[in-house]
Design an enzyme around this catalytic site. Sequence first.
Site, PDB file in Angstrom:
ATOM      1  N   PHE A 220       0.828  -1.118   0.072  1.00  0.00           N
ATOM      2  CA  PHE A 220       0.213   0.002  -0.052  1.00  0.00           C
ATOM      3  C   PHE A 220       0.663   1.203   0.021  1.00  0.00           C
ATOM      4  O   PHE A 220       2.128   1.105   0.508  1.00  0.00           O
ATOM      5  CB  PHE A 220      -0.849   0.130   1.146  1.00  0.00           C
TER       6      PHE A 220
ATOM      7  N   GLN B  60      -7.854  14.901   2.917  1.00  0.00           N
ATOM      8  CA  GLN B  60      -7.131  13.940   1.920  1.00  0.00           C
ATOM      9  C   GLN B  60      -7.889  13.999   0.655  1.00  0.00           C
ATOM     10  O   GLN B  60      -9.077  13.428   0.537  1.00  0.00           O
ATOM     11  CB  GLN B  60      -6.780  12.592   2.443  1.00  0.00           C
TER      12      GLN B  60
ATOM     13  N   HIS C 234      -8.121  11.160  -2.355  1.00  0.00           N
ATOM     14  CA  HIS C 234      -7.502   9.757  -2.676  1.00  0.00           C
ATOM     15  C   HIS C 234      -7.306   9.932  -4.113  1.00  0.00           C
ATOM     16  O   HIS C 234      -8.164  10.274  -4.988  1.00  0.00           O
ATOM     17  CB  HIS C 234      -8.726   8.812  -2.444  1.00  0.00           C
TER      18      HIS C 234
ATOM     19  N   LEU D   6     -14.961   5.343  -4.916  1.00  0.00           N
ATOM     20  CA  LEU D   6     -13.301   4.826  -4.839  1.00  0.00           C
ATOM     21  C   LEU D   6     -12.684   3.653  -5.246  1.00  0.00           C
ATOM     22  O   LEU D   6     -13.640   2.518  -5.429  1.00  0.00           O
ATOM     23  CB  LEU D   6     -13.119   4.587  -3.290  1.00  0.00           C
TER      24      LEU D   6
ATOM     25  N   GLU E 110      -6.603   1.573  -3.299  1.00  0.00           N
ATOM     26  CA  GLU E 110      -5.115   1.538  -3.478  1.00  0.00           C
ATOM     27  C   GLU E 110      -4.548   0.163  -3.586  1.00  0.00           C
ATOM     28  O   GLU E 110      -3.554   0.003  -4.082  1.00  0.00           O
ATOM     29  CB  GLU E 110      -4.442   2.368  -2.259  1.00  0.00           C
TER      30      GLU E 110
ATOM     31  N   ARG F  47      -0.729   9.249  -0.833  1.00  0.00           N
ATOM     32  CA  ARG F  47      -1.922   9.746  -1.683  1.00  0.00           C
ATOM     33  C   ARG F  47      -1.578  11.195  -1.801  1.00  0.00           C
ATOM     34  O   ARG F  47      -2.113  11.661  -3.080  1.00  0.00           O
ATOM     35  CB  ARG F  47      -3.052   9.643  -0.726  1.00  0.00           C
TER      36      ARG F  47
ATOM     37  N   HIS G 295     -11.717  12.180   0.280  1.00  0.00           N
ATOM     38  CA  HIS G 295     -11.742  11.137   0.930  1.00  0.00           C
ATOM     39  C   HIS G 295     -11.834  11.033   2.278  1.00  0.00           C
ATOM     40  O   HIS G 295     -12.656  10.449   2.898  1.00  0.00           O
ATOM     41  CB  HIS G 295     -10.771  10.258   0.296  1.00  0.00           C
TER      42      HIS G 295
ATOM     43  N   ARG H  30      -2.817  11.194   5.496  1.00  0.00           N
ATOM     44  CA  ARG H  30      -2.947   9.930   6.133  1.00  0.00           C
ATOM     45  C   ARG H  30      -2.498   8.680   5.187  1.00  0.00           C
ATOM     46  O   ARG H  30      -2.578   8.792   3.832  1.00  0.00           O
ATOM     47  CB  ARG H  30      -4.362   9.608   6.351  1.00  0.00           C
TER      48      ARG H  30
END
Length: 594
Positions: free
Chosen positions: A115, A240, A242, A252, A255, A286, A367, A409
């Site tokens: 990730f 954030q 994404h 979404l 990831e 991100r 996100h 994050r």
Amino acid sequence: MYHRYDAVIVGAGGAGLMAALQASRQARTAVLSKLYPTRSHTGTAQGGIGAALGNVEEDRWEWHAFDTVKGSDYLADQDAVEAMCREAVDTVYELEHMGLPFNRTRDGRIDQRRFGGHTRPDPKDPSKRIAVQRACYAADRTGHMILQTLYQQCIKQGVTFYDEFQVVDLLLNDGVCCGVVAYEIATGELHVFHAKAVLFATGGFGRMFKITSNAHSLTGDGLAIAYRRGLPLEDMEFFQFHPTGIYRMGILITEGVRGEGGVLINGKGERFMERYSPTLKDLAPRDIISRAIYTEIREGRGANGKDFVYLDVTPATVNRYFQQDGVDRRITAHDVETKLPDIADFCRTYLGVDPAKQPMPIQPTAHYGMGGIPTNVEAQVVIDSRNTPLPGFYAAGECACVSVHGANRLGTNSLVDIVVFGRRGGKKMVEYCQQADLTPLPAETDGPARAEIERIKANRATEAAGKIRATMQELMMDRVGIFRKEADLSQAVSKIRALKAEYEKVGVRDKSARFNTDLLETLELGYLLDLAEVTAFSALNRTESRGAHLREDFPDRDDANWLKHTLAYLDGENIRLDYKPVVITKYEPQARKY
Ligand SMILES: Cc1cc2nc3c(=O)[nH]c(=O)nc-3n(C[C@H](O)[C@H](O)[C@H](O)COP(=O)(O)OP(=O)(O)OC[C@H]3O[C@@H](n4cnc5c(N)ncnc54)[C@H](O)[C@@H]3O)c2cc1C
């Protein structure tokens, strides 16, 4: 109606349910949720939960902590990060023992995948860091499995649920928390819950943006309610985006797709992340990838000359790049089907694209709010720059800011955050309930909430809410999105203030008591407007770029002036800002390169 409990938990997502499991063992506990619990947004989390189990390759929780701090652009509080990354390991095993059906390695252990931003030292050259397989997952339904598992445990343990009860106010008496006021959606009745301890776990507020991965229910109720009661909100400027939402829809695409080898491709067919992040490439954090995508689009390299790029997980492309990068792996169409089944399904349904055969059109999508109600590592809400706790009040999960995510994050770290700090909060509430007396209710309980509801029902502008919401969402997207600058931000603040004035006149056509979603959505719009204002105002004041907050007029990180958290308070009609230091334990701020 009046109810009395030791502990009241607001929200039945991962954070709320984890807290409830702990608290209900020793305290009379009720969970209030505006949604039926298993509809909470945690259930939509796809890609994974990060923990340094080291099942697939060597890993250590300290490396997870380092990545989290670096990913946060050094704004995270390092004591909280250390607690989270250390306890992540136990918590994942606890979930496994509760029956969570994780994917397995060949030898039967919990499987893990790559990730963004999760790394380990390169065994060939320890000064370099390479991607590590740290995300534990259950196909692309990890959150669904967490939520179902926790809910089953709560039912087994006899936790009391008040489903479809929407909390509309927080009760404080002389600086001590003593309960909440909730609106029963089925009847329109107001209920007073009198309690020794209250924990907010109400989730995020992505609905302030036009293109978002967030469910309709993510309207920041808990944050706005606390803010209106005089409590600060921390670091709201950090929101954030994404990198991979389905083009125009914002839905979404995890990831985990890139974790399995997927790559981003621009309109010229280039794998552009090689230029922005030479080491981690498509697995950079991100903030870096979302910015890179928009830079490609701005410079005319969007796909078909439009504002999107491609995410390509077709085996032919992935295997070619694996070979180029020297990664000793291959994927097949079967892997796409079995490790990413829901994604494959969404894309076929919504786009008519089969990800095993064709690339997916994507664009960044709003996100996750890194900011929230400030808490300490025990999930106690703190009210000032000296971290003074407010007795009896707790917060955990996305509505809280502890702060483990700082300015950005890392993927998989929210699911860790909710279970670790949900559990800590539940435990702390029990301790508190055992030693504290029940604080009497304040003179006014449901009065202010009732007056607000009556006011809205009496207003005449019954068509106005939709327009205000759409204008706010567009404004936030255009001016408080990925690229920010002073003129845009100050315009956003003044326009949101104008929208707030219009909101005062908003009414509802439905005046009934049963399932009055018109009324509830109007209340939620009020919350979003408050939070949009705080977000834009905090962003206007932070004259540096850090993590998700990118100021084109102040492109560099400025540790000398800005290595600090923002606290925003409601002060009459205005916002008052204060700041508090970042907790640094062993990771000194460095330049952030991937
Ligand atoms: C599509 C998507 C995919 C994601 N994938 C991942 C991932 O793979 N890994 C990861 O780490 N993170 C992921 N995230 C982020 C993560 O899922 C969330 O941040 C996290 O689940 C939030 O959990 P929570 O318990 O704080 O809140 P939620 O799960 O959002 O629950 C909020 C609860 O609060 C209740 N509530 C809200 N307002 C009120 C009110 N006024 N009164 C009563 N109840 C109220 C709701 O009913 C709900 O039960 C993803 C997020 C999204 C949107």
